[in-house]
Motif scaffolding. Structure first.
Motif, mmCIF file in Angstrom:
data_model
loop_
_atom_site.group_PDB
_atom_site.id
_atom_site.type_symbol
_atom_site.label_atom_id
_atom_site.label_comp_id
_atom_site.label_asym_id
_atom_site.label_seq_id
_atom_site.Cartn_x
_atom_site.Cartn_y
_atom_site.Cartn_z
ATOM 1 N N GLU A 271 0.829 -1.199 0.000
ATOM 2 C CA GLU A 271 0.000 0.000 0.000
ATOM 3 C C GLU A 271 0.870 1.258 0.000
ATOM 4 O OE1 GLU A 271 -2.788 -0.088 3.190
ATOM 5 O OE2 GLU A 271 -3.987 -1.702 2.309
ATOM 6 N N TYR A 272 1.944 1.214 0.769
ATOM 7 C CA TYR A 272 2.858 2.353 0.830
ATOM 8 C C TYR A 272 3.495 2.604 -0.536
ATOM 9 C CZ TYR A 272 6.677 5.345 2.472
ATOM 10 O OH TYR A 272 7.544 6.399 2.652
ATOM 11 N N LEU A 273 3.958 1.540 -1.197
ATOM 12 C CA LEU A 273 4.571 1.690 -2.510
ATOM 13 C C LEU A 273 3.589 2.280 -3.515
ATOM 14 C CD1 LEU A 273 6.563 -1.683 -2.769
ATOM 15 C CD2 LEU A 273 7.473 0.588 -2.204
ATOM 16 N N TRP A 274 2.336 1.847 -3.441
ATOM 17 C CA TRP A 274 1.330 2.356 -4.381
ATOM 18 C C TRP A 274 1.011 3.822 -4.120
ATOM 19 C CZ3 TRP A 274 -4.262 3.080 -3.672
ATOM 20 C CH2 TRP A 274 -4.908 3.406 -4.876
ATOM 21 N N THR A 275 0.825 4.174 -2.862
ATOM 22 C CA THR A 275 0.472 5.565 -2.546
ATOM 23 C C THR A 275 1.635 6.519 -2.760
ATOM 24 O OG1 THR A 275 0.988 5.205 -0.191
ATOM 25 C CG2 THR A 275 -1.313 4.925 -0.872
ATOM 26 N N HIS A 276 2.846 5.994 -2.908
ATOM 27 C CA HIS A 276 4.006 6.834 -3.202
ATOM 28 C C HIS A 276 4.442 6.703 -4.666
ATOM 29 C CE1 HIS A 276 4.074 7.109 1.136
ATOM 30 N NE2 HIS A 276 4.929 8.104 1.035
ATOM 31 N N ALA A 286 -3.824 -6.269 -8.535
ATOM 32 C CA ALA A 286 -3.570 -7.714 -8.567
ATOM 33 C C ALA A 286 -3.203 -8.231 -7.178
ATOM 34 C CB ALA A 286 -2.455 -8.031 -9.560
ATOM 35 N N ILE A 287 -2.403 -7.456 -6.434
ATOM 36 C CA ILE A 287 -2.044 -7.854 -5.073
ATOM 37 C C ILE A 287 -3.291 -7.917 -4.202
ATOM 38 C CG2 ILE A 287 -0.848 -7.092 -2.977
ATOM 39 C CD1 ILE A 287 1.403 -6.087 -4.798
ATOM 40 N N LYS A 288 -4.137 -6.907 -4.318
ATOM 41 C CA LYS A 288 -5.374 -6.898 -3.516
ATOM 42 C C LYS A 288 -6.267 -8.084 -3.867
ATOM 43 C CE LYS A 288 -7.003 -2.757 -4.263
ATOM 44 N NZ LYS A 288 -7.930 -1.602 -4.085
ATOM 45 N N ALA A 289 -6.301 -8.451 -5.148
ATOM 46 C CA ALA A 289 -7.168 -9.543 -5.584
ATOM 47 C C ALA A 289 -6.620 -10.913 -5.214
ATOM 48 C CB ALA A 289 -7.381 -9.459 -7.096
ATOM 49 N N ASN A 290 -5.292 -11.052 -5.232
ATOM 50 C CA ASN A 290 -4.684 -12.378 -5.083
ATOM 51 C C ASN A 290 -4.126 -12.676 -3.702
ATOM 52 O OD1 ASN A 290 -5.110 -13.126 -7.823
ATOM 53 N ND2 ASN A 290 -3.330 -11.903 -8.438
ATOM 54 N N PRO A 417 7.220 0.255 6.750
ATOM 55 C CA PRO A 417 6.697 1.612 6.590
ATOM 56 C C PRO A 417 5.847 2.053 7.768
ATOM 57 C CG PRO A 417 5.444 0.082 5.247
ATOM 58 C CD PRO A 417 6.594 -0.697 5.819
ATOM 59 N N VAL A 418 5.643 3.352 7.823
ATOM 60 C CA VAL A 418 4.840 3.930 8.898
ATOM 61 C C VAL A 418 3.449 3.315 8.927
ATOM 62 C CG1 VAL A 418 4.132 5.871 7.440
ATOM 63 C CG2 VAL A 418 4.096 6.123 9.921
ATOM 64 N N THR A 419 2.917 2.940 7.757
ATOM 65 C CA THR A 419 1.589 2.327 7.706
ATOM 66 C C THR A 419 1.555 0.987 8.426
ATOM 67 O OG1 THR A 419 2.250 1.588 5.492
ATOM 68 C CG2 THR A 419 0.760 3.464 5.614
ATOM 69 N N SER A 420 2.676 0.265 8.445
ATOM 70 C CA SER A 420 2.728 -1.003 9.150
ATOM 71 C C SER A 420 2.535 -0.798 10.646
ATOM 72 C CB SER A 420 4.071 -1.697 8.884
ATOM 73 O OG SER A 420 4.184 -2.886 9.628
ATOM 74 N N THR A 421 3.240 0.185 11.199
ATOM 75 C CA THR A 421 3.079 0.476 12.629
ATOM 76 C C THR A 421 1.663 0.943 12.923
ATOM 77 O OG1 THR A 421 5.412 1.072 12.744
ATOM 78 C CG2 THR A 421 4.021 1.783 14.562
ATOM 79 N N GLN A 422 1.083 1.717 12.024
ATOM 80 C CA GLN A 422 -0.290 2.182 12.234
ATOM 81 C C GLN A 422 -1.276 1.019 12.240
ATOM 82 O OE1 GLN A 422 0.006 5.127 9.058
ATOM 83 N NE2 GLN A 422 -0.360 6.763 10.544
ATOM 84 N N TYR A 423 -1.062 0.014 11.387
ATOM 85 C CA TYR A 423 -1.903 -1.180 11.429
ATOM 86 C C TYR A 423 -1.774 -1.888 12.776
ATOM 87 C CZ TYR A 423 -3.333 -1.412 6.495
ATOM 88 O OH TYR A 423 -3.907 -1.188 5.273
ATOM 89 N N SER A 424 -0.540 -1.966 13.290
ATOM 90 C CA SER A 424 -0.335 -2.604 14.590
ATOM 91 C C SER A 424 -1.063 -1.850 15.691
ATOM 92 C CB SER A 424 1.167 -2.665 14.899
ATOM 93 O OG SER A 424 1.840 -3.502 13.983
ATOM 94 N N LEU A 425 -1.013 -0.530 15.619
ATOM 95 C CA LEU A 425 -1.714 0.274 16.621
ATOM 96 C C LEU A 425 -3.220 0.066 16.531
ATOM 97 C CD1 LEU A 425 0.425 3.513 16.287
ATOM 98 C CD2 LEU A 425 0.361 1.976 18.260
ATOM 99 N N ASP A 426 -3.729 -0.096 15.320
ATOM 100 C CA ASP A 426 -5.158 -0.374 15.166
ATOM 101 C C ASP A 426 -5.529 -1.681 15.859
ATOM 102 O OD1 ASP A 426 -5.508 1.927 13.682
ATOM 103 O OD2 ASP A 426 -5.445 0.906 11.732
ATOM 104 N N ILE A 427 -4.674 -2.696 15.727
ATOM 105 C CA ILE A 427 -4.941 -3.990 16.359
ATOM 106 C C ILE A 427 -4.881 -3.868 17.881
ATOM 107 C CG2 ILE A 427 -4.101 -6.352 16.630
ATOM 108 C CD1 ILE A 427 -3.104 -6.183 13.730
ATOM 109 N N LEU A 428 -3.902 -3.094 18.375
ATOM 110 C CA LEU A 428 -3.805 -2.912 19.827
ATOM 111 C C LEU A 428 -5.050 -2.241 20.395
ATOM 112 C CD1 LEU A 428 -0.075 -1.785 20.238
ATOM 113 C CD2 LEU A 428 -1.096 -3.889 21.117
ATOM 114 N N GLY A 429 -5.629 -1.314 19.646
ATOM 115 C CA GLY A 429 -6.887 -0.685 20.060
ATOM 116 C C GLY A 429 -6.788 0.104 21.349
#
Length: 490
Positions: A271-276, A286-290, A417-429
């Motif tokens: 996601e980071y690579l795509w948004t940049h 294709a990544i999202k689909a597969n 990427p920063v998005t990875s840490t943000q996903y982890s924070l979402d899981i921690l809640g």
């Protein structure tokens, strides 16, 4: 005359190796391990479940060796090529963690530049797994000295972290850098559990060697795969403190661009690579689909990710906007090597740490085998025996213990990427206590952004790559000093 000839030949060899240096850094080593395990579909997947924290962190017995006289023996008189006017003490040497196996870990310690008796003790750990905290953290990022492009002299780091603390750098596990074992099978048994046990044993023995630090506030910092090392070691310290074992005054941990979980990290990376604008929408779709990102990888998913990797091309994944090193032999002079984030600086470090005079000054490579120092082990990441599939239960356990917990992310790193840490924070809640806001350095520039959760602080560092202090040294020192104080000022 003969000695001069031998020395000249050794210098030529090390300079040649430096110019043809291909060893991976800790981010690249992490990517290699992830791809290897992913191709074997061996990463596994574990949903959030506090009952599945992997290890029992309480050790019934810990080896404690005889330390008398070793502190004095470890003192560094002067590093070759060291700048004039250095007044703080430096030490380096080995701490045995398993005498039966002959396993010993190498450390480098730089006391605080001013008032060391008043400042805390901080341990720095690089990741990999299997990468050096001496060659990475100390000599590329935050230590007191960096290596000039002549491969043999040093210059002072204006933003060294020993301006704020007494800094201890550990090469762990055995097989990393100068650390070694006399039992070859030890290298094939490396993993998170062994690394935690040996690092804890190292600390107990190091504090016996340096008893003046036993009552000092202690912090652990690091980056990348240290997202495994640090929570595991910190939980081991807390558990053994609570069990009335040797007390280590752990006050906090800070982890940069922390690798916690492959499934969320992989999703976040693409996601980071795509948004940049680094991969096409077609490949991203294709990544999202597969790819289900549930811990298993179909061939169509792996192929989609391979296409994405080809799209990106030859860049520095550590820092997506940084130049890459083409020919370190053409570095014009030492002044140019002072450029922040010099893409060839790891080559200079490699050459410097392989100079015999440097190894003698560091009391390193004393086994008589004289293997060359390299930044990251070529073996350990391929034979890594154990690792929790997610570190989030360990992070939650650490927060519950009351240990100050900070996560920080350079925002131009594509490896973790920063998005990875943000996903982890979402899981921690965790509940938000202070909402997202900018933070500033002394020159009133925005250093990054910060949000404070209950029990955890998350900060970004603007314009920093995977190795935050390497790319944004002033901002990194501001963040580090704030972490020690427990507050990041607006």
């Amino acid at each position: 005359m003969e000695e001069k000839v031998v020395t000249s030949l050794l210098l030529f060899l090390f300079f040649f190796l430096a110019f043809h240096y291909t060893a991976a850094n800790d981010g690249e080593r992490l990517v290699e391990m992830i791809k290897l395990k992913r191709s074997q579909n061996s990463l596994g997947y574990r949903t959030w479940d506090d009952s599945k924290v992997e290890y029992d962190y309480i050790y019934n017995s810990v080896y404690v060796g005889f330390q008398d006289g070793l502190r004095e023996a470890d003192k560094i008189v002067e590093l070759p090529g060291q700048p004039q006017g250095v007044e703080f003490n430096q030490f380096a040497g080995y701490v045995t963690v398993d005498p039966k196996a002959g396993r010993a870990l190498f450390y480098y310690f730089a006391e605080a530049a001013n008032d060391p008796s008043e400042k805390p003790l901080v341990l720095w750990l690089n990741g990999g797994p299997g990468c050096s905290s001496l060659g990475g953290g100390a000599m590329l990022e935050l230590g007191p000295f960096f290596v000039n492009s002549d491969n043999k002299t040093l210059y002072s780091n204006l933003y060294a972290w020993n301006k704020a603390a007494n800094m201890l750098f550990l090469e762990s596990p055995a097989g990393v850098g100068f650390s070694y074992s006399n039992t070859t099978s030890d290298y094939n048994a490396s993993g998170d559990k062994r690394t935690t046990e040996d690092s804890y044993t190292f600390l107990i023995n190091w504090l016996e060697r340096f008893p003046e630090y036993k009552d000092r506030d202690f912090f652990i910092t690091g980056e990348s795969y240290a997202g495994h090392y640090i929570p595991e070691l910190a939980n081991a310290i807390v558990a053994n403190n609570n069990a009335d074992k040797t007390i280590i005054k752990l006050r906090g941990v800070a982890i940069g661009n922390a690798y916690f979980d492959d499934t969320t990290n992989t999703k976040a990376t693409y996601e980071y690579l795509w948004t940049h604008a680094m991969i096409s929408s077609t490949v991203h779709d294709a990544i999202k689909a597969n790819c289900s990102f549930d811990g298993t990888y179909t061939e169509s998913c792996l192929e989609s990710m391979r296409l994405a990797d080809q799209d990106v091309g030859n860049i520095d994944f550590y820092n997506i906007y940084a130049p890459v090193c083409h020919d370190p032999s053409k570095a014009s002079n030492s002044q140019n090597s002072m450029m922040v984030g010099d893409p060839c600086s790891d080559r200079y470090v490699f050459a410097y740490l392989n100079l015999p005079a440097v190894q003698r000054a560091l009391h390193a490579n004393t086994t008589g085998l004289n293997y060359p120092w390299i930044d990251c082990s070529d073996v350990l990441h391929k034979t890594w025996k154990d690792a929790p599939t997610t570190m989030l239960p360990a992070i939650k356990k650490l927060i519950a213990s009351g240990i100050r917990t900070w996560l920080y992310s350079g925002d131009i790193d594509s490896i973790v990427p920063v998005t990875s840490t943000q996903y982890s924070l979402d899981i921690l809640g965790l509940p938000v206590e202070k909402s997202w806001r900018p933070w500033y350095t002394d020159n009133a520039e925005v250093g990054g952004y910060v949000v404070e959760y209950k029990g955890l602080v998350f900060a970004t560092v603007r314009g920093a790559g995977h190795m935050v202090p390497r790319y944004q040294p002033q901002r990194a020192l501001t963040l580090f000093s704030s972490f020690l104080q427990g507050k990041l000022h607006p």
